[in-house]
Design an enzyme around this catalytic site. Sequence first.
Site, short mmCIF file in Angstrom:
data_model
loop_
_atom_site.label_atom_id
_atom_site.label_comp_id
_atom_site.label_asym_id
_atom_site.label_seq_id
_atom_site.Cartn_x
_atom_site.Cartn_y
_atom_site.Cartn_z
N ASN A 31 0.81 -1.21 0.00
CA ASN A 31 0.00 0.00 0.00
C ASN A 31 0.85 1.26 0.00
O ASN A 31 1.92 1.30 0.59
CB ASN A 31 -0.89 0.02 1.24
CG ASN A 31 -2.16 -0.75 1.03
OD1 ASN A 31 -3.13 -0.22 0.50
ND2 ASN A 31 -2.16 -2.01 1.41
N GLY B 32 5.24 -7.06 3.38
CA GLY B 32 4.96 -6.57 2.05
C GLY B 32 3.58 -5.99 1.88
O GLY B 32 3.07 -5.87 0.78
N LYS B 33 2.91 -5.64 3.00
CA LYS B 33 1.56 -5.09 2.92
C LYS B 33 1.60 -3.58 2.72
O LYS B 33 0.64 -2.98 2.24
CB LYS B 33 0.79 -5.40 4.21
CG LYS B 33 0.54 -6.89 4.45
CD LYS B 33 -0.01 -7.13 5.85
CE LYS B 33 -0.34 -8.61 6.07
NZ LYS B 33 -0.74 -8.89 7.48
N VAL B 34 2.67 -2.98 3.17
CA VAL B 34 2.83 -1.54 3.05
C VAL B 34 4.20 -1.30 2.45
O VAL B 34 5.18 -1.96 2.81
CB VAL B 34 2.73 -0.87 4.45
CG1 VAL B 34 3.23 0.56 4.41
CG2 VAL B 34 1.30 -0.92 4.97
#
Lengths: 378, 378, 378, 378
Positions: free
Chosen positions: B281, B309-311
């Site tokens: 994100n 790896g979400k942000v």
Amino acid sequence: MPHRAPGSPGHSRQQFLSGQPIRYYRPTGSADIRRLIDEGFQAFNAGRLSEACSIFADKMLEPADNTTIGLTIAGAMTPAGLGGCVIELMDRGLVDFVISTGANLYHDLHYALNFTLRRGSPFVDDRELYEDGVIRIYDVLFPATVLLETDAYIRDFLVRSGMNGPIATSEFHYRLGLDLLERHPGCDEHSVVARAAKDGVPLYTSSPGDSSIGMNIAYHELMNDSRLMIDPNRDVNEVCAMVLAGTRNGCVILGGGSPKNFYLQAQPTLWEVYGIPKGGNDYFIQITTDQVVWGGLSGATPAEAVSWGKVNPGVLPDTVVAYCDSTIAFPLFCEYAIGSANGRRPRKELVHQRERLVAELTREAKAARAKKKEEVRS
Amino acid sequence: MPHRAPGSPGHSRQQFLSGQPIRYYRPTGSADIRRLIDEGFQAFNAGRLSEACSIFADKMLEPADNTTIGLTIAGAMTPAGLGGCVIELMDRGLVDFVISTGANLYHDLHYALNFTLRRGSPFVDDRELYEDGVIRIYDVLFPATVLLETDAYIRDFLVRSGMNGPIATSEFHYRLGLDLLERHPGCDEHSVVARAAKDGVPLYTSSPGDSSIGMNIAYHELMNDSRLMIDPNRDVNEVCAMVLAGTRNGCVILGGGSPKNFYLQAQPTLWEVYGIPKGGNDYFIQITTDQVVWGGLSGATPAEAVSWGKVNPGVLPDTVVAYCDSTIAFPLFCEYAIGSANGRRPRKELVHQRERLVAELTREAKAARAKKKEEVRS
Amino acid sequence: MPHRAPGSPGHSRQQFLSGQPIRYYRPTGSADIRRLIDEGFQAFNAGRLSEACSIFADKMLEPADNTTIGLTIAGAMTPAGLGGCVIELMDRGLVDFVISTGANLYHDLHYALNFTLRRGSPFVDDRELYEDGVIRIYDVLFPATVLLETDAYIRDFLVRSGMNGPIATSEFHYRLGLDLLERHPGCDEHSVVARAAKDGVPLYTSSPGDSSIGMNIAYHELMNDSRLMIDPNRDVNEVCAMVLAGTRNGCVILGGGSPKNFYLQAQPTLWEVYGIPKGGNDYFIQITTDQVVWGGLSGATPAEAVSWGKVNPGVLPDTVVAYCDSTIAFPLFCEYAIGSANGRRPRKELVHQRERLVAELTREAKAARAKKKEEVRS
Amino acid sequence: MPHRAPGSPGHSRQQFLSGQPIRYYRPTGSADIRRLIDEGFQAFNAGRLSEACSIFADKMLEPADNTTIGLTIAGAMTPAGLGGCVIELMDRGLVDFVISTGANLYHDLHYALNFTLRRGSPFVDDRELYEDGVIRIYDVLFPATVLLETDAYIRDFLVRSGMNGPIATSEFHYRLGLDLLERHPGCDEHSVVARAAKDGVPLYTSSPGDSSIGMNIAYHELMNDSRLMIDPNRDVNEVCAMVLAGTRNGCVILGGGSPKNFYLQAQPTLWEVYGIPKGGNDYFIQITTDQVVWGGLSGATPAEAVSWGKVNPGVLPDTVVAYCDSTIAFPLFCEYAIGSANGRRPRKELVHQRERLVAELTREAKAARAKKKEEVRS
């Protein structure tokens, strides 16, 4: 910014992965801990935890009552090594079914597959972790390859299993556990999923798409044209059926979240949707740090549940919420219960009773519908 | 104890139902509120909320960027009257899709169907409420008949709709919204589900069995031999596909819970499962009262999400968590955004793009798989 | 409404006072509990508590270092029966001085005077308690007469003692403790104030007017024309002097509040006010449920304290905050420390060193002032 | 490790001090904000905050009642810029006296002396701040020289003032305020201490040794052989006397901590120590994020206070706790009150009434003692 998967080659991850391996601690029923809880935990949340221990060990586990007990799990319990407590409770017949977030069951597989999660610190630089391919769950650290290899196992299992239609999560996790037991003999000593299969304890997930297990099933549908899918209807009805069949009902709720609601909605489903006047829970134990004043379901009290018919109005004395991190309170709670006179019960092995119980639910629901129609007609 | 459904005849519930009706408050973009936030909210969580407002209004809504924005909702927002804020954001194109607990969408139907929820007190005796057939959500009170009649509408809709197979929650809620629009014209002024259908905003639920909607679908299967079921795979893949298609991605997270994880797992699904290096994100706004130190996902920080790896690691300055009850912070946040220069965007109407986007995801995922196989081979 | 003191005659208080008496639990150093903490408390706050135990037992108590250790107490610890833990730590030389809220020392007197506090419930009707003359501290219940009789003892002591001028709280509590020992022999087994006097441990209160002890001293001034008064200056300087004299310094903080700040301000007082470059704490352990994001001092982290010179920048690894109710975590912590190899140290008996240490502080402060004036002049 | 005071020469602090200056925001009574609170804040903590606003504006400020209102302040309110709200309330006669932590009054002096605190981030490296001589209060940043120069002003004031004996904090702060007004004309627009002196509002500190002001008074005693000291007895008796004189009593509590207890103990002091049957508070408003279940006084409810005689048993409907960071809720609360019909009252200027009120307390207390002796005799 050029994006890439964490764990690209060329970095050293050693600095972050030097902590002790996390192992599933198995409570043994320490008399010292029982004495501390009885004599030293006298007030405030220590008092509440002491009450929770007494209610569980002395009332819920009372052999004559044969209370049906659900355990719900939210928060990162298996990453923190609490799986050993769950194994011990299941094995001793002290909980009859489990509702968990998918994440706890997914991370349990790392232990089953002999990957290592390590003690670490929450005060690390996540950008460095990302560069080094290290995954963090608060203070638990492990290489991103653990995710990739666990995913590979799941996808391989999905192909091998041949499952190809709608399925309950209890059935899915049961088959997954059998596969683990077969391919990794002895892994039931350090895997909740494997032990649950061995012990016949149904494992449910209230948010089936919401974890790496769900992600891999979605992959299987998209990429392999599989028809395998989790059917939430079956989970709803199975949990209802087990609750309906209980002579008495009680729960141990770790955290809160959607597992808590999924358990507690069983009674409203019975009276509100199926028209079956079952009554609410007889016992309600919750260990949480969420607060009632924030208004969410995780923090909602047993009292609030009374208005919904989730908890019997007469049993509020047998409900208790202890406000404490489960990583501290749950092992203490398990030591107490296991060391008690009621520290072992015959296992109900409900995984093998599901069909029968759902048939009974169907029968009662249809009878209630017929009766109601008749009432309307007359 | 003789059990019975709450609300049995013979009791007066008037004393509990004398509070003001709760209505969906619609923010209008007050300049006073913007000034308070800019000038008076300078530090601590006021400072964080001010930052959240700026990031949303000035960066995420920047027209040139066309950022794809997901809103996730946990906690009893519609019972508290916050549905009007969600309607306004959807209608103005300020959020592109929504992931909510089922409970919020279920209770939204009460407003659509013109039932009345009332302001009350959290300090009431739930045994009396139970006797009087009054349901309590913290301090929101309403008769149990509201549940029964809403359920009756849902079951009637299920029969009328003829739906009879696996379905995404986005599709289910879209059809439900269309039905509301048809049978209750104008209800989109006071229903998120109806307005989402009108505005083409997909509504997802991460825990589809875990609400009264799910309970009624389960009834439909058990009692009517329906084959209608929610297929979580479709939800997982649709959300992935929408995130993949975004030139930039950002989220507004109310509370946390499984909706938060369901949104945030999209990027890991892409790199970890599908092998597509999308990146995380670009923006991350959360309003919550949960705390990082309790270790759950609801309280997990944007920083922790970087390791997964979400942000994106480079964007931490554009992430913010404001610790505040959403019932206070979210209306302020909406007033600010709506009163800003970017207070309206063209709607993406993603409900109608889902098929195309999933096809694109499939194409990319298959290309990634082929490429990886080739790499392994060579 | 006619107001009256709680406990007016004519009511029965039996129903509320049927719970078990609260006793001061004395930790004994259980090996089982040490094993649970070492092996079972691996992550999240269990991990933090395990770290706190190791830092305390293995580093702070290392005999060669002779670290000066302050214990600060906020929250109702003595009402909850935690006084036994404090007695054990003082007696074994494991803490060298104590800073407490006045309330904890006031309620400790009930135990010294052989009054009984009882286990109860937080879910009682306080209007009924008020009618029945029962006082509630969360879930601890006792008759209002306990207050009145403890007050009578204090006022009698004030008259008997002949104290008639400014005094440090350490001196006041020391004399109070001696009086208790003389008039109630053996009460040091169940009184922190008495045991501290016996063991030579200074007891400070950061908010001296803010408790029933302070209320009674204020009475003594107003009604008896006494000149006895607490002089906060002496407390500030004594604590500074003890910290200055420490070869190493460390603290165990229960809760937070003004005792926490009163301890931590010692180092800033030294560098900021007295111009003495002492450096900050070497060790920092806090058990609290307050949160950093609320911005108050109770929740402020060891890291934040670095910017103020309260904690040495190099020692962050030896600082830890465990988020847990002290009623649960503190007995566990004490069991661990007492069972460790360093479970007993020679007592410093600082109550008898105060004069010498303040003289040394004065000497160093004057030297620093002289040096600074010289620097300015040259 | 070579220790040194933060802010040693040779470092650049520019990077941390680039944020906007924090200014005292002055609420003006926005109609928009009143509408949001009335119509949009319907449930959960928004509902509680709305209730708090109504109780304050419509009941506590009702001109006919002339309620005596105390404001207590804990948490870093002046560093966060909330001093402007306090100034506005004092100036409009909406609060009659204030009990604050010493830290809030100390940091208020920075504004009076025209030093600059700046908006920053809580996510900075405190070791770098320490190296650069920058002080951090959560996310508020300023150079360490601000502390040193404020201290220098205080010490200079102490010498100039000639005060040389026991003194109440109300008197101390009053004289400090007058000094500020004289030496920094106009500073009462941005200083609570100065404005309180101008407006005749007494300012108390419950923990007088526990702040940099207390540290500097302690220095004055140790280094200048001053006899100036805070006498907590006077504070206790003055607050009692003001509460006793109130026809009605109410409080607005920000945070909790020792200021909360110091206010609330006034009624128990009256009945428990002085034997004067005054009765408890008529109104009780608290804005806090602390929780009842942690058992501390900060989180204790108005209900619990009933059992102590701190709150009148009949008025629970006029008590409310809103769980929210004060930096968000307090400006909203002030906007509402100031914009209400009762947004200005004649100021009581109690600073000038203290002697008279304490004399009245003495008279009543002696009468009560005489009466009690007579009763015992007969």
